[in-house]
Each structure stands twice: as structure tokens, then as C-alpha cells.
Scaffold this active site. Structure first.
Site, short mmCIF file in Angstrom:
data_model
loop_
_atom_site.label_atom_id
_atom_site.label_comp_id
_atom_site.label_asym_id
_atom_site.label_seq_id
_atom_site.Cartn_x
_atom_site.Cartn_y
_atom_site.Cartn_z
N THR A 14 0.82 -1.21 0.00
CA THR A 14 0.00 0.00 0.00
C THR A 14 0.85 1.26 0.00
OG1 THR A 14 -1.58 -1.24 1.31
CG2 THR A 14 -1.88 1.13 1.23
N LYS A 107 8.32 1.08 11.65
CA LYS A 107 8.35 1.42 13.08
C LYS A 107 9.06 0.37 13.92
CE LYS A 107 3.61 0.56 12.18
NZ LYS A 107 3.79 1.01 10.79
N GLU A 131 9.62 9.55 9.17
CA GLU A 131 8.37 10.26 9.49
C GLU A 131 7.17 9.33 9.38
OE1 GLU A 131 6.28 12.48 11.07
OE2 GLU A 131 7.66 14.03 10.35
N GLY A 136 1.25 7.93 10.67
CA GLY A 136 0.91 8.14 9.26
C GLY A 136 1.18 9.54 8.74
N ILE A 138 0.48 12.46 9.87
CA ILE A 138 0.72 13.53 10.83
C ILE A 138 2.22 13.78 10.93
CG2 ILE A 138 0.44 14.27 13.22
CD1 ILE A 138 -1.86 12.29 13.50
N LYS A 207 5.78 2.92 18.01
CA LYS A 207 5.70 4.35 17.69
C LYS A 207 6.03 5.19 18.91
CE LYS A 207 2.18 3.26 14.26
NZ LYS A 207 0.74 3.16 13.99
#
Lengths: 428, 428
Positions: A14, A107, A131, A136, A138, A207
Site C-alpha cells: 500500500t 516502526k 516520518e 501516518g 501527521i 511508535k
């Protein structure tokens, strides 16, 4: 216009599809904003001939992702394979050894092997950017590493697993049990191949470990995190917590104090009316409590093709612009060991018990709490048709130790049906 | 450790004091995070001997701020004087001419003279940074310029004047008229020396013009912004809007479409339950609608010593780290002229009227709307003891032109007491 920045992309799931699409559809905008063309040279994935709905014909194909790190026509390797070790880590190491930068959405790899990889990257003068690994779309890694870099950070909190938040809010809205909503989420494709990563809090825990490292200048320490999933949350908990003014969230909290670094990813109750309490569906929210800036909240989509690709692209754009930064915002060799806090900071707790309908039952529970040194803020006993009475208690602040003592003492009272449920109430 | 980064600070009001304090109290943290000491060489302000509660004894004093730009021992000039022209602009120009970077909190200067200054800075190879100019401690400039830089941006919205949001929420909570709350805000020191900058929407408009420039790659165009303050909002409007499920916000909206660039800073109604609708007191919120990342919301303190200093420091830290970027995220010479949209995108409107108690009164209003081509979504007439009846109407989507026609036609009906109030409803 400067020389193009050339990407090698490993992993075409994805996120990989999203990145390829952005490079193709935003080519002019990217060139304007970075002063360079951003181009894809080669890609790699497990299955070459799978139809992914994107045109890969202009790119070379590598069966072995590590080969991307050895190509002279690749400047940045985009690692979207996943997994804390294995091919992802091998690829990152090969990239640094061959003078390439790494942009990743991985992550697990950063939370577990981030320190080693950061040291390798920095020794080689390369950057390791991630990032997309946290929340995601943000831009929280950038906000913390750069936007709030002058602040002493007091606490970082977040709802960072959209699937768990979807399950919890859906249970509440549709008044459905956990198992039913879990199955729904599965059918909607919301769950990882190993669902424990989601509902066990592991993915969100990774995360949080990353954010804690940046916030407190410490080596990522996923190992010492207090981790608890949402598998045991019942509709009854959600409904009763709501009666008391709370919502259940899988909440991550990282906090540095004289006690050491406390990192928790556990179900917590937060006030219904707070921004975290109001967070619906698969949305993510990160709250940073900074000494100077105060409370800064970021909210957005925590997963999905577009949002995650947006985050990957922001790292690529930084590299294209020549904005190069230490992995965790300061040289990896200067990160401190994070001594784990011996016990969580005291908190209020929500307790839900089923009491047998015996005279003095409630008194025994209240005594057990009192003996453990825990006082009661609010208590509610519900009317009942059967042999047990639901009782809700909100305690004043207590240590986890005292609470565990009380929970143990409850068992000796002989008035408890089943297990008492205890959920921490987080002040947000 | 690299050579220190040496600051010259012009302006020692609230923000200046905050920056000096951060440089002093966060010295080690800043050195760890940037790899350099950050030092203050010289300061300048209007009054040398005023007690500011901070120790300035280690710094040289300049009576003339422009002198900071001529010092060999200053690398970055921090401009905290304010004002779109005058000494602030003179200082920035002198700084670029003398090879210094500028960090500023000056929204008026960037919104109005940002294009000229950006071209000067970039021609001189210097940077002009202004995180603190927009929404205080919220790192929105960085989020838009870097974190979301790969995205096509569709719309940027924000509540970016804390004083106005304080006034509006306080009117609602305390059921007080505008003038009373305005006086309160004045006494609390929430208002600029010229309060029109706040309540007239000018200050917030400057911020919006800056964000629009970054979002759409256009030259800042404050001049063509549709600007309307909150001076005419009554408690009655707030109360009635609430009846219909809305809250009144001074909302900035920037949107690029085939119609051109639409920039509005006006009172709008937003759904009560939306994140913008729930925003209380002096808090700021910026909402970015990005094609790939989706809706990203940032919330935090929009003003105050700590938050604004935090933003100034983030720019200084970027410079210390060697992270150098075009002023608006792309070279100033590539920014496009932003043709102003001829008219706002059609929207639903909220109308509040006082009708004279005459037979057929409501029919005449409804006819006037119908003749203007505006259909009614919801209507409510309230019971009344006196000679006029309050009527609320929520229209379906209408152009501003059609609405103005209807408002004109209302006057001809002879059934209206006073002026009709019309407030745009923004879909958020």
C-alpha cells in the site's frame, strides 16, 4: 535545476504504491518545491508480476531489495518492506555502507534496531529518516525533532493505532462485543497479518518508543515499555466508563522524571470531553506537553496509502532540499540510556467489579481499598436483577503497587464474582 | 562542537524576553540538539533601563536595532520589533545586505512585505524564517513548508487569533454582550495596542495570507483578502446559532480553485461538534486539507511568551543545524501571482432577522429568498412578547451575490425590524 534525486524503492504494498503514485502525479510540484526532479530508478518487491494498478515499466526491477543499495544510480533507498530485522535491516545497513540515505516507514525496525542503525548511518554521514513510521500523515516526527526542538518535553501521549481506536469507538457506537468488532475490522482489512501487532498494542508501542527517544534524548527502549492490548476490554467497560464521564483509549504515554523514563501503551480512560476522548474511528492524535510551547496536539489519518506516502515524501523532500539531520534529532552517540521507571506515576484508577449480593459485600471491598491506602473518589452501585451487582469505583490517586495489593485483597473477600477490572485514568 | 551561533535580538517585549530566557535556560539542550552553542551577542530595544526581569548584563546594547545587522559578531538577527515597515523592515534589509539571516515573529511584515524581503534574502543567500508569525507555538509553518510538502493542498483553515476566540467563547459561556467581554479582554491585556488588529481580523488575516502563500505557491496577497471582524457579533447571534447546532468563530479560509485564490478571514459558523467548533478560549487551531495526507489538524497556544519563543527558537535551531530553506518553501522568484477569486465559493448561510408582527411577514421574506434563487434548508420562528419575532433561517448553498440580492430585497418588504444578520456556514 540541480541534479535529480534518484530513488530505489523496496516494497510495493500500500505505502509503496502511494509513494510511486506521488512521485508520478506530483512531479512538477516536487521539482518546484525542492529545486530538483525526484525520480525512481529501480524498485523491488516479492512478486514481480502482480498487478498493483501503477505503471512500473520505466523502472528497473531488482528481485533482491539489497541490490538497490548497490546501484550507482540510486541516491536514496526507500525501505517499505517492514519487519524489525531481516531484509529491511540488511537493506538499511547495505545502503549506509554504500553511501545511500534511507527513508523508511518501518516502526518496528526503528523502535528495536534504531540505535544501531542510527549509529551506522551517522558514522557513514548518511541520514535515516522515518516520518512515516509514526502516526501516518501527521508530521509528528518533524514537529518533535525540529518544530519543538527548543523545548524541554514533559510528556508525550498519543492514540497511534487507528485499528484499535476504530474497534473501541465502534464497540461503543454499535453496542457490540469486542469479538464481533474484531471480526468486522478483519474483514475491512484494518488488521495486520498478525493482529496482535495491532490489538496487543505492539505497533503503537513501537511508535511511542520512537517518540520518547526524540523527546527525551534517550536510546529507543521498546523492551522496557509497559504494554497491554485492548483484547480484554468489554462493551461493559466502555459503557460503564462512559457513565462516569470517560472513554477507553489505547493510549501511549511517555514521561521522563526523577523516577526514570516511564513508557506505557495500555488501555486508559480519558475524559470524554477532552480532544483525546473525542477521537473517533481510525484517526490518530498525538499530544506533546512542552515546557515552553505548552500543549500541542496533532490530529490526522494514522494509516492508509495517501497519508503514509505523504510522510515518506516529506523525508525524501528534506533530502532533496539538502536538509540533513541526526536520526533522533541529536547525534546517536549522544543519546542516553533510558533507565526505566520502577513503577508508573500514581494515578486515579477506574475499577469495575461484580459483587455477590451478600450483606456487607460493598463494605469488604471498601475496607480492602482502605487497607491498601487507597481512598475512593466516586462510587456507584447499579440496580440488578440477577445475583451480582455491578459496582464502579473511581479511586483517588494511587500507586500501581497499592492497587495490585487491593486487587489481591478483593479476591480474599469472598464477595467478588469474577475478576475485578482496573483501568488507569490518565489526566490529559 | 562547531562554532557558536551568535544572535542579535531586536525587541525585548514578551517574545524577546521569552527568547532570551530560552537561550539561557536551555543552553545545554540546545547545544546537544544542534551541535553548537547558541549565544546572544547583542540586544536592542526602545528603553535600555526598563526592568524586564531577565539578566541582559552579558550582552552588548544597541540603541539602534539596525546596528545589529552591521556587527561582525552576529550571525542571525532576531527581529521582534513588529510592524510591516519601519525599523523592522529596515533591519531585515540591512541584515540580508550584511550576510545575516533573519528570524522574525512579525506577521504583518511577512504578509505585506514578505515577497520583497524573501527575494532579497534569497538573492543574498540568506534565510528569512517566521514560524512564530503564525499561530504561536504550533509548528504550522514547518508542517506546511516541509511536513506536507509533497501534497497538493486543497484548503487551509484556521482560528488564529486567540483574543477573538476568547471573546466569542466567553460571550457564549457568560452570556455577556460583546462590549463587556471586549473590556474584560482589554483589562486582561489580551488586546493589541490597536485592538482593531485583533477584533477586526487583521492580525489573523496576516497569518492566513502567509499560510496561503506556502500552501499554494503564490505571492502573499493580504490586500485581496475578504476581511471582516467580530465587532458586530452579538450574544443573540451566538445563542441562536447554537440553537441551530453551530458556533461562531473568526475563521480563516484559503482555498485555490479554477476561480482563483479565495482568502477570507470572517466570522463563520461551524458545527458545534467539529474540532474547530469545540475550540475554547485563546487556543488556536489550523486545519490543513491535503490531497494525500487528508485532514491534518494542529492545536495549541497561539500566543504568549513561552509558545512564541518556542517557535522563534525552532527557526534559530534550524539555522544552527544548517537546515536552510526558501522563505515560502520554494524560491521566491517562482511564486505565482495569486489572482483573487471573484467571489467566494457558494455556501450555506445563517440568517437572523427580526420580523414585524404583521400577517404575511414570513411569506414576504421567503419570497424574497426564492426570487434570489435561494432555497431554505431550515427555518425557525421564535415566540415573542413584543412587536417583533426573531426568525432564524439556514439556507441551502447560495452564492454571496444571490445572498446580497436577497438581503437587499428584504429591506423592500417592509416587514423587517433592523438589519438582517447573515453569517456564512463553513463546512469543516
Amino acid at each position: 535545476m540541480n541534479t535529480p534525486l534518484r530513488l530505489g524503492i523496496a516494497g510495493l504494498g500500500t505505502v509503496g504504491r502511494g509513494v510511486v503514485t506521488m512521485v508520478q502525479t506530483r512531479a512538477d510540484l516536487l521539482a518546484t518545491r525542492t529545486g530538483r526532479r525526484i525520480e525512481i530508478t529501480a524498485v523491488s518487491a516479492r512478486s514481480r508480476h502482480k498487478d498493483r494498478g501503477i505503471d512500473l515499466s520505466a523502472y528497473d526491477w531488482e528481485d533482491d531489495p539489497v541490490a538497490l543499495a548497490h546501484r550507482d544510480d540510486v541516491d536514496v533507498v526507500v525501505e517499505l518492506i517492514g519487519g524489525s530485522d531481516g531484509p529491511a535491516k540488511a537493506l538499511a545497513e547495505a545502503a549506509f555502507a554504500n553511501g545511500k540515505d534511507i527513508v523508511t516507514a518501518n516502526k518496528a525496525m526503528i523502535a528495536i534496531n534504531g540505535q544501531t542503525l542510527a549509529e551506522q548511518a551517522e558514522a557513514a554521514g548518511r541520514v535515516l529518516r522515518f516520518e512515516a513510521a509514526v502516526a501516518g500523515g501527521i508530521p509528528i516526527v518533524k514537529a518533535l525533532t525540529e518544530g519543538l526542538a527548543g523545548n524541554k518535553i514533559n510528556r508525550v501521549m498519543g492514540v497511534m493505532n487507528g485499528t484499535c481506536n476504530y474497534i473501541l469507538t465502534r464497540m461503543e457506537d454499535a453496542k457490540l462485543p469486542y469479538d464481533t468488532v474484531f471480526d468486522e475490522a478483519h474483514q475491512l482489512g484494518y488488521l495486520e497479518a498478525d493482529p496482535t501487532l495491532d490489538v496487543g498494542g505492539i505497533d503503537a508501542g513501537h511508535k511511542l518508543a520512537i517518540l520518547a527517544s526524540i523527546a527525551f534524548g534517550t536510546k529507543p527502549n521498546f523492551e522496557d515499555m509497559i504494554l497491554e492490548g485492548i483484547e480484554h476490554i468489554t462493551f461493559e467497560d466502555i459503557r460503564r466508563a462512559s457513565d462516569m464521564g470517560y472513554r477507553v483509549k489505547l493510549l501511549g504515554v511517555a514521561q521522563m522524571s526523577g523516577r526514570g523514563l516511564e513508557q506505557r501503551m495500555t488501555p486508559c480512560l480519558v475524559p470524554k470531553g477532552s480532544p483525546l476522548g473525542r477521537l473517533e474511528n481510525a484517526t490518530n492524535m498525538v499530544v506533546v506537553e512542552a515546557e515552553e510551547a505548552g500543549q500541542i496536539t496533532l490530529r490526522g489519518a494514522g494509516a492508509g496509502e495517501g497519508p503514509t506516502a505523504s510522510a515518506v515524501m516529506s523525508d525524501i523532500i528534506d533530502i532533496a532540499r539538502g536538509l540533513r539531520l541526526s536520526t533522533f534529532g541529536q547525534p546517536a552517540t549522544t543519546l542516553q540510556e533510558a533507565p526505566a521507571a520502577l513503577a508508573p506515576i500514581p494515578a486515579q484508577y477506574y475499577l469495575r467489579l461484580e459483587l455477590l449480593d451478600k450483606p456487607g459485600a460493598l463494605a469488604r471491598i471498601a475496607s480492602a481499598l482502605g487497607e491498601a491506602g487507597i481512598s475512593i473518589d466516586r462510587m456507584r452501585q447499579y440496580g440488578h436483577a440477577d445475583a451480582t451487582a455491578p459496582v464502579l469505583i473511581v479511586t483517588h490517586k494511587a500507586t500501581r503497587d497499592a492497587l495490585d495489593h487491593a486487587l489481591e485483597a478483593f479476591k480474599q473477600t469472598g464477595v467478588l464474582a469474577g475478576e475485578a477490572v482496573a483501568i488507569r485514568i490518565e489526566q490529559v
